[in-house]
Design a protein around this motif. Structure first.
Motif, short mmCIF file in Angstrom:
data_model
loop_
_atom_site.label_atom_id
_atom_site.label_comp_id
_atom_site.label_asym_id
_atom_site.label_seq_id
_atom_site.Cartn_x
_atom_site.Cartn_y
_atom_site.Cartn_z
N LYS A 96 0.77 -1.32 0.07
CA LYS A 96 -0.17 0.12 0.01
C LYS A 96 0.88 1.10 0.07
N GLN A 97 1.91 1.17 0.67
CA GLN A 97 2.72 2.42 0.76
C GLN A 97 3.44 2.60 -0.54
N HIS A 98 3.80 1.43 -1.15
CA HIS A 98 4.63 1.50 -2.46
C HIS A 98 3.68 1.93 -3.43
N TYR A 99 2.40 1.29 -3.69
CA TYR A 99 1.52 1.68 -4.79
C TYR A 99 0.57 2.84 -4.49
N LEU A 100 0.40 3.43 -3.32
CA LEU A 100 -0.39 4.59 -2.98
C LEU A 100 -0.10 5.79 -4.09
N PRO A 101 1.12 6.09 -4.30
CA PRO A 101 1.26 7.07 -5.11
C PRO A 101 0.68 6.86 -6.57
N ALA A 102 0.74 5.83 -7.09
CA ALA A 102 0.00 5.55 -8.28
C ALA A 102 -1.39 5.86 -8.40
N TRP A 103 -2.12 5.61 -7.20
CA TRP A 103 -3.57 5.41 -7.04
C TRP A 103 -3.77 7.10 -7.04
N MET A 104 -2.99 7.82 -6.33
CA MET A 104 -3.29 9.24 -6.20
C MET A 104 -3.12 10.13 -7.25
N LEU A 105 -1.83 9.61 -8.13
CA LEU A 105 -1.68 10.32 -9.32
C LEU A 105 -2.89 10.01 -10.38
N GLN A 106 -3.36 8.94 -10.39
CA GLN A 106 -4.58 8.82 -11.50
C GLN A 106 -5.81 9.08 -10.91
N ALA A 107 -5.97 9.44 -9.69
CA ALA A 107 -7.06 10.39 -9.13
C ALA A 107 -7.02 11.63 -9.48
N LEU A 108 -5.76 12.37 -9.86
CA LEU A 108 -5.54 13.67 -10.31
C LEU A 108 -5.86 13.88 -11.80
N ASP A 109 -5.69 12.85 -12.47
CA ASP A 109 -5.94 12.86 -13.99
C ASP A 109 -7.56 13.07 -14.01
N ASP A 110 -7.89 13.65 -15.38
CA ASP A 110 -9.29 13.76 -15.64
C ASP A 110 -9.62 12.81 -16.41
N GLY A 111 -9.19 11.68 -16.31
CA GLY A 111 -9.54 10.30 -16.95
C GLY A 111 -11.03 9.98 -16.69
N GLN A 112 -11.44 8.80 -17.32
CA GLN A 112 -12.81 8.22 -16.94
C GLN A 112 -12.83 7.84 -15.69
N ASP B 25 -13.43 7.24 -9.63
CA ASP B 25 -13.35 5.88 -8.87
C ASP B 25 -12.27 5.93 -7.96
N TYR B 26 -10.97 6.44 -8.33
CA TYR B 26 -9.76 6.40 -7.69
C TYR B 26 -9.80 7.40 -6.30
N VAL B 27 -10.55 8.37 -6.36
CA VAL B 27 -10.80 9.23 -5.47
C VAL B 27 -11.49 8.56 -4.42
N TRP B 28 -12.71 8.04 -4.89
CA TRP B 28 -13.64 7.23 -3.79
C TRP B 28 -12.80 6.19 -3.24
N ASN B 29 -12.00 5.45 -3.94
CA ASN B 29 -11.22 4.12 -3.27
C ASN B 29 -10.19 4.70 -2.40
N LEU B 30 -9.62 5.64 -2.83
CA LEU B 30 -8.45 6.14 -1.87
C LEU B 30 -9.21 6.91 -0.57
N LEU B 31 -10.23 7.55 -0.62
CA LEU B 31 -10.99 7.74 0.71
C LEU B 31 -11.46 6.95 1.28
N PHE B 32 -12.01 5.61 0.83
CA PHE B 32 -12.20 4.44 1.54
C PHE B 32 -11.21 3.70 2.16
N ALA B 33 -10.19 3.71 1.45
CA ALA B 33 -8.98 3.24 2.00
C ALA B 33 -8.41 3.96 3.17
N LEU B 34 -8.17 5.32 3.02
CA LEU B 34 -7.76 6.01 3.96
C LEU B 34 -8.64 6.11 5.11
N ASN B 35 -10.08 5.76 5.28
CA ASN B 35 -10.85 5.77 6.18
C ASN B 35 -10.88 4.50 6.79
N SER B 36 -10.25 3.52 6.33
CA SER B 36 -10.33 2.25 7.00
C SER B 36 -9.12 2.00 7.75
#
Length: 149
Positions: free
Chosen positions: A68-84, A88-99
């Motif tokens: 999680k520590q290693h791959y967390l930045p990949a998820w964050m960077l994808q959440a910052l994109d305006d991609g499709q 989903d990345y934002v929601w999953n990150l918030l869920f993970a951070l809240n767990s």
């Protein structure tokens, strides 16, 4: 901080995080975890192809503490994109951070890493969020403060 500055901050903060061995990417064996492990194992976080991340955008909570520590930045960077799938990345990150699931890697999160996550949350908070999404951001910020004082 604009999006490009944030992207650089995240990349700098996590550049030295050691990639876990294949068998340590997830915590147990099951079809879902095996698939995630096999998909991520060939890559450092900086090199994971977008299609691989997209296929596993909901799977962050399956990662081990170190993965999680290693791959967390990949998820964050994808959440910052305006991609499709950015939402989903934002929601999953918030869920993970809240767990409370697996936030204690062998090498604790550094001050710079904690700041990168906090800046990410600040950036996300300034997007057009629903009331419940804004509450999730605040909960994630509180979890971050509690987990990483």
């Amino acid at each position: 901080m604009d999006v490009e500055q944030l992207r650089l901050h995240i990349a700098r903060a996590f550049v030295d995080v050691i990639r876990p061995a294949r068998e340590n990417i997830t915590t147990h064996r099951c079809d879902e975890c095996d698939e995630l492990r096999d998909a991520l194992a060939p890559y450092a976080w900086q090199d994971v192809p977008v299609n691989v991340l997209d296929d596993h955008r909901w799977d962050m909570t399956l990662l081990s503490d170190d993965a999680k520590q290693h791959y967390l930045p990949a998820w964050m960077l994808q959440a910052l994109d305006d991609g499709q799938w950015a939402g989903d990345y934002v929601w999953n990150l918030l869920f993970a951070l809240n767990s409370d699931h697996r936030w204690a890697p062998a090498r604790p999160y550094t001050k710079e890493q904690r700041q990168a996550v906090a800046h990410f949350l600040d950036f996300i908070e300034h997007r057009d969020l629903s009331e419940w999404e804004a509450q999730d951001v605040e909960k994630a910020r509180a979890s971050l403060r509690e987990r990483f004082p």
